[in-house]
Scaffold this motif. Structure first.
Motif, mmCIF file in Angstrom:
data_model
loop_
_atom_site.group_PDB
_atom_site.id
_atom_site.type_symbol
_atom_site.label_atom_id
_atom_site.label_comp_id
_atom_site.label_asym_id
_atom_site.label_seq_id
_atom_site.Cartn_x
_atom_site.Cartn_y
_atom_site.Cartn_z
ATOM 1 N N SER A 563 -51.182 40.696 -21.287
ATOM 2 C CA SER A 563 -52.358 40.876 -22.157
ATOM 3 C C SER A 563 -53.484 39.999 -21.632
ATOM 4 O O SER A 563 -53.262 38.821 -21.323
ATOM 5 N N LYS A 570 -64.222 48.201 -21.190
ATOM 6 C CA LYS A 570 -62.987 48.978 -21.048
ATOM 7 C C LYS A 570 -62.833 49.461 -19.608
ATOM 8 O O LYS A 570 -63.748 50.098 -19.066
ATOM 9 N N TYR A 585 -56.767 49.354 -24.491
ATOM 10 C CA TYR A 585 -57.913 48.424 -24.573
ATOM 11 C C TYR A 585 -58.421 48.434 -26.006
ATOM 12 O O TYR A 585 -58.704 49.500 -26.572
ATOM 13 N N GLN A 589 -61.876 43.206 -27.044
ATOM 14 C CA GLN A 589 -61.862 42.814 -25.625
ATOM 15 C C GLN A 589 -60.475 42.404 -25.131
ATOM 16 O O GLN A 589 -60.335 41.506 -24.305
ATOM 17 N N LEU A 591 -57.182 43.698 -23.172
ATOM 18 C CA LEU A 591 -56.554 44.701 -22.315
ATOM 19 C C LEU A 591 -55.056 44.412 -22.269
ATOM 20 O O LEU A 591 -54.654 43.278 -22.027
ATOM 21 N N TRP A 608 -57.820 45.763 -12.495
ATOM 22 C CA TRP A 608 -58.496 46.817 -13.266
ATOM 23 C C TRP A 608 -59.920 47.000 -12.757
ATOM 24 O O TRP A 608 -60.502 46.099 -12.162
#
Length: 609
Positions: A563, A570, A585, A589, A591, A608
């Protein structure tokens, strides 16, 4: 020696003699001072893994079955417990190395049952050895006399004092012969009751008399021209004569070392008996104690004031190189209100050493003794601790290898922020976790100070935090990565669970963390390279795991979940080791990448875009 704090601020040292060696540690920052001090007195031992679980004890179980009943209740309610203890009740007439065969007949069975459930057993031992048993009936005393292990009075006779079993002799732990005799006694008893660790108490050494049954000689050692502010105003008050003779010197010179030397003898004996890292908790301590034992803060009371002052005690012992420390959760003497016991269990879940202990004739105060609401709140606090075991274990590694503190004051991490200097109601685990407990009755919020950079939005301010009865505030510092695990009823089970890596990204999107891992119990794994050490870092939308040292121990653990808090937009794609992966997401905020199945002992990347 007296050390008096003056309002100036200043310290006044008054000493009545002795050899004084002064060391000056220049720092420059608080953490470096502790590292330099610990380098001189000795690094703390790496604890055995179960030492970091939840311990339960009381004086006044009365029978082994009543202690066993509590253990079973804890299991039935699904509350974590790693260790069950016994106070002096288990002994036959309070004599060391015995157990009461009527009231504690099932003790060996209870210990067998604990072991079958991956739990452990710790018992108390006092140094005073009963001296009044008929000859030939009590091996510890007979053999001790034969080997001449006891402290002698000024005239060379065995000094006799008085403790729980009545008249007693005191082993001289400054003599190697005594260490061997102590080991022999422990080994003989371990064959009957296979205990896993030792609780050494009354080792100041404590005495119900002043000096001995014969008093003490009248001379300048016993009656110095100035007496420091000790209990009873006499050097011999409730302890041994200053003129008593030990192998290495007179007791006057050895007194403060008694608990340290007993801890050394106990740790050494345990290593030989169980062939694993020894677990010892001692009441009396001295510099370098951390090499041999942990410490609990002594007999406290079930009062809110004692809950608050326990934080300063815990932080102090971390500064002294004795990180395995905690106070009696819920208080030892008196009976705690339910609310106090809940709040204490929440704070106690963040003592490096976590034990609930209770005095004789008091109502039970283990988690199962309270209302469903309180019980659930305590259970949640303990499960939170168990989920953070990889963090705590890694902190103890850094204490063992580098002399770092485990629990530390805020000023250690924020020495330039003057507002942190007086904070004694909050503390940190390592550099990343801020603990803000409730220390007052009847409140559902607590004020916490957040130095700049501790939280993503913080610029150095005090904030009111919601704190209902079932919650303790724990905050993760920006720029940190911590490994957590799904908690279970014992650390043996939870420490085998997959990892969840939690990253709190700083403003520029970076974070770092680490993990030390080994089998949890072998001696000197770091020194013999039997361990795994991994660094996690996040920068520019990429998390990398770098295995700096690898041993087979960590290969069975996987990383299942990662996490990232503070991912500002996103992502369109997430890649794990360059392969596309599914993710979620959230608008706050966060992910999350799940079902990773990554082998901990191999480097990996999560990115990402």
């Amino acid at each position: 020696l007296d050390v008096v704090l003056q309002p100036a601020p200043a310290l006044t040292w008054r000493t009545i003699g002795g050899i004084l060696d002064f060391y000056v540690f220049l720092g420059p920052d608080p953490g470096s001072v502790i590292e330099q001090y610990v380098e001189v007195v000795g690094y703390p031992a790496m604890p055995i893994y179960w030492a970091l679980g939840y311990h339960l004890c009381r004086w006044g179980y009365n029978t082994s079955d009543s202690a066993w009943e509590v253990v079973k209740n804890m299991r039935n309610y699904g509350i974590p417990q790693d260790v069950q203890w016994n106070d002096i009740d288990y002994m036959d007439q309070f004599m060391d190395f015995t157990y009461d065969s009527s009231k504690f007949a099932t003790l060996p069975d209870m210990v067998k049952d604990l072991h079958a459930h991956d739990q452990r057993y710790v018992m108390i031992l006092d140094p005073g050895i009963s001296s009044t048993q008929p000859e030939g009936t009590y091996w510890p005393f007979d053999e001790g006399l034969r080997r001449q292990v006891f402290i002698k009075d000024a005239e060379g006779r065995t000094l006799i004092g008085k403790v729980w079993p009545g008249l007693t002799a005191y082993p001289d732990f400054s003599d190697a012969v005594t260490h061997e005799w102590w080991y022999d006694n422990l080994k003989r008893f371990h064959e009957k009751v296979p205990f896993d660790g030792l609780w050494i108490d009354m080792n100041e050494p404590s005495n119900f008399l002043d000096g001995s049954t014969n008093g003490c000689p009248s001379d300048s050692l016993e009656n110095p021209p100035y007496t420091p502010g000790v209990l009873g105003g006499l050097l011999r008050a409730k302890t041994l004569c200053a003129t008593a003779q030990q192998k290495q010197s007179i007791h006057y010179n050895m007194h403060s070392l008694y608990g340290l030397m007993e801890a050394k003898a106990s740790a050494s004996a345990l290593k030989r008996i169980v062939a694993k890292r020894p677990f010892v908790i001692s009441r009396s301590t001295f510099p370098s104690q951390g090499m041999y034992s942990g410490h609990w803060l002594g007999d406290n009371r079930s009062q809110w004031k004692d809950l608050y002052t326990s934080i300063a005690g815990m932080l102090t012992f971390n500064l002294l190189g004795i990180p395995l420390v905690g106070a009696d959760i819920c208080g030892f003497s008196e009976e705690p209100e339910e609310e106090l016991c809940v709040r204490w269990t929440q704070l106690g879940a963040f003592y490096p050493f976590t034990r609930n202990h209770n005095a004789i004739d008091m109502k039970p105060q283990d988690p199962t003794a309270f209302s469903p609401l309180a019980r659930t709140a305590m259970k949640q606090a303990l499960l939170l601790r168990y989920s953070l075991f990889p963090v705590l274990y890694t902190l103890f590694h850094h204490a063992h290898v580098h002399g770092h503190t485990v629990a530390r004051p805020l000023m250690f991490e924020f020495p330039k922020d003057v507002k942190t200097y007086g904070i004694d109601k909050q503390f940190l685990w390592g550099k990343s976790l801020l603990v803000t407990p409730v220390l007052d009755p009847g409140v559902d919020y607590v004020d916490g100070y957040f130095p700049e950079g501790l939280c993503i939005q913080s610029s150095g301010e005090e904030l009111p935090l919601q704190a209902p009865l079932d919650k303790i505030n724990l905050h993760l510092r920006e720029g940190s990565v911590i490994p957590t695990q799904t908690p279970n009823l014992t650390l043996w089970v939870s420490s085998g669970q997959p990892l969840h890596l939690i990253s709190a990204l700083s403003d520029d999107g970076s974070a770092t963390g680490d993990l030390f891992w080994d089998d949890g119990e072998s001696i000197d794994t770091y020194e013999t390279n039997q361990y795994t050490y991994i660094i996690f870092s996040v920068a520019q939308n990429v998390m990398t795991s770098q295995v700096l040292h690898n041993n087979v121990e960590a290969t069975y653990i996987t990383v299942e979940l990662a996490s990232f808090y503070g991912v500002k937009e996103k992502p369109s794609r997430v890649l794990v080791n360059s392969q596309d992966a599914s993710f979620t997401y959230r608008e706050n905020q966060v992910l999350t990448v799940a079902d990773l199945g990554l082998n901990l002992s191999q480097n990996f990347t999560i990115s990402w875009m």
